[in-house]
Design a protein around this motif. Sequence first.
Motif, PDB file in Angstrom:
ATOM      1  N   VAL A 283     -53.069  15.661  -2.957  1.00  0.00           N
ATOM      2  CA  VAL A 283     -51.922  15.159  -2.203  1.00  0.00           C
ATOM      3  C   VAL A 283     -52.397  14.082  -1.235  1.00  0.00           C
ATOM      4  N   GLN A 284     -51.867  12.872  -1.402  1.00  0.00           N
ATOM      5  CA  GLN A 284     -52.197  11.756  -0.526  1.00  0.00           C
ATOM      6  C   GLN A 284     -50.953  11.351   0.263  1.00  0.00           C
ATOM      7  N   VAL A 285     -51.141  11.140   1.546  1.00  0.00           N
ATOM      8  CA  VAL A 285     -50.034  10.805   2.441  1.00  0.00           C
ATOM      9  C   VAL A 285     -50.291   9.433   3.048  1.00  0.00           C
ATOM     10  N   GLY A 286     -49.324   8.533   2.917  1.00  0.00           N
ATOM     11  CA  GLY A 286     -49.432   7.187   3.474  1.00  0.00           C
ATOM     12  C   GLY A 286     -48.259   6.880   4.382  1.00  0.00           C
ATOM     13  N   ILE A 287     -48.463   5.945   5.306  1.00  0.00           N
ATOM     14  CA  ILE A 287     -47.425   5.571   6.273  1.00  0.00           C
ATOM     15  C   ILE A 287     -47.277   4.053   6.290  1.00  0.00           C
ATOM     16  N   VAL A 381     -42.714   7.097   4.895  1.00  0.00           N
ATOM     17  CA  VAL A 381     -43.818   7.973   4.523  1.00  0.00           C
ATOM     18  C   VAL A 381     -43.829   8.141   3.009  1.00  0.00           C
ATOM     19  N   GLU A 382     -44.969   7.880   2.395  1.00  0.00           N
ATOM     20  CA  GLU A 382     -45.123   8.081   0.953  1.00  0.00           C
ATOM     21  C   GLU A 382     -46.032   9.271   0.697  1.00  0.00           C
ATOM     22  N   VAL A 383     -45.570  10.179  -0.136  1.00  0.00           N
ATOM     23  CA  VAL A 383     -46.373  11.322  -0.563  1.00  0.00           C
ATOM     24  C   VAL A 383     -46.638  11.180  -2.056  1.00  0.00           C
ATOM     25  N   MET A 384     -47.912  11.166  -2.435  1.00  0.00           N
ATOM     26  CA  MET A 384     -48.289  11.015  -3.829  1.00  0.00           C
ATOM     27  C   MET A 384     -49.132  12.206  -4.256  1.00  0.00           C
ATOM     28  N   VAL A 385     -48.757  12.816  -5.364  1.00  0.00           N
ATOM     29  CA  VAL A 385     -49.479  13.973  -5.898  1.00  0.00           C
ATOM     30  C   VAL A 385     -50.083  13.584  -7.238  1.00  0.00           C
ATOM     31  N   THR A 386     -51.401  13.721  -7.334  1.00  0.00           N
ATOM     32  CA  THR A 386     -52.129  13.370  -8.559  1.00  0.00           C
ATOM     33  C   THR A 386     -52.639  14.651  -9.202  1.00  0.00           C
ATOM     34  N   TRP A 387     -52.353  14.810 -10.485  1.00  0.00           N
ATOM     35  CA  TRP A 387     -52.650  16.057 -11.188  1.00  0.00           C
ATOM     36  C   TRP A 387     -53.902  15.929 -12.049  1.00  0.00           C
ATOM     37  N   SER A 388     -54.631  17.017 -12.139  1.00  0.00           N
ATOM     38  CA  SER A 388     -55.827  17.070 -12.978  1.00  0.00           C
ATOM     39  C   SER A 388     -56.123  18.532 -13.276  1.00  0.00           C
TER      40      SER A 388
END
Length: 417
Positions: A283-287, A381-388
């Motif tokens: 989970v990456q959080v950007g502003i 606010v951007e929340v990005m979830v990367t799956w693996s």
Amino acid sequence: MECGGAQEAVSSMALRSGRILGDEKPIGEKRRGILRSRMSLDRDNPNEEKRIGIERGGAQAIDSSTAPRSRVALGADGFPLDGVTRGELLGNLKHADGSIYTSNSYWAKVYRLYDTSETCLESMMTTVPYDSCMPNWRVCKRHAYRTMMQIFSLKLAYTSSYVSGPVQLYGYVAVRDLLNPMRNYVFNRTRNDPLVVEHDGFIQMSGPKRGIRMQAPVLIEFDLKIKTEGEEEGDDQQVIDGVAIFGDRISGHARVNTQRMDGDGGSVDIKFAVLERASEATVQVGISEIEKGSCLSLCLAGSYTSPSYVSHGKIQLFDGVITAEASELSRTVVAVARDSKLVVKLKLSQKGGLDIHRCTIFPVEKHGSQSFIFNLGVATVEVMVTWSTMDIPQSLLGPNCFAHEFMASEGVEYVDE
């Protein structure tokens, strides 16, 4: 509270992952036959017994940490009167006297306790879909979900002596799994940069660096101290020093547990769950688009939703003040079971204004990424979830990495200390 769906952003995350994966070769029938034959070797061999125990989640050769437990008040039923389940430390393994680095015990050898290196594996290692994902990467049956461990929190439960002033905690807590037994830090602070523990006792975690695979037991290594007014480290108070073992069958699927680890100078509570058939989520959080001079406080927390079970575990993703200069605020690695969804809840506080609440839900995937943008007026606010998945092919694994857990014990001679 509004809930929105997560938007897909596979191409951008492929670039951010910094890794282009090729198609791995399937394991042939001959190879599978070799693996089966190795697993069915003579059980009279002590080393082989240990290897089988590792795969089945056995907990052989565990000694109680008798000194700390002798201070625990027990009821007539043998359970602690305070109602908190106690974890067990492996016997005779400590950093202070160097025994953890020189031990010839099975656990010390298999989990490479003598090696202080950080794990060489990163998160998002199988994010980019493979050409062999069948029938396609959305419903990939090529790569498997794996049993994983999710650590929700660490808490300083108590210290055995009075500490004047704020508690300044330093040292580390690291997980070792048999995918790569090097240290995967969940907390790591130096004496010059201690964590000031608040009254609630919670220890702000900095990790893990990658997902924790739990196809076999994992070890958690503790070396925590409280900084005192003395000038030397030797003047500080040792809270806990040792290694604890957590079996992959320690609890049912997605059941949140708390175990208290008693040290010579205090106790630490670890709240965790074992998740069967889980995927790694980064989970990456950007502003962005925040006004200069704004005084904003952002809190993001993760949890699970599922029709088949209820998990009360809360995952702290970010909690702090944000500024106009901020871009990527945090990166957190969590485990999410296949039969659940990841819920991200946002709370934005502004001085003199009302709090803003939002949430979004991310369905579980094996590959790719999803993102959601919260347009909050005063900030974006951007929340990005990367799956693996933790089903990582051998071609991507480095030294001391094992696609199959029992391989870690091959060639290791067990010495019963």
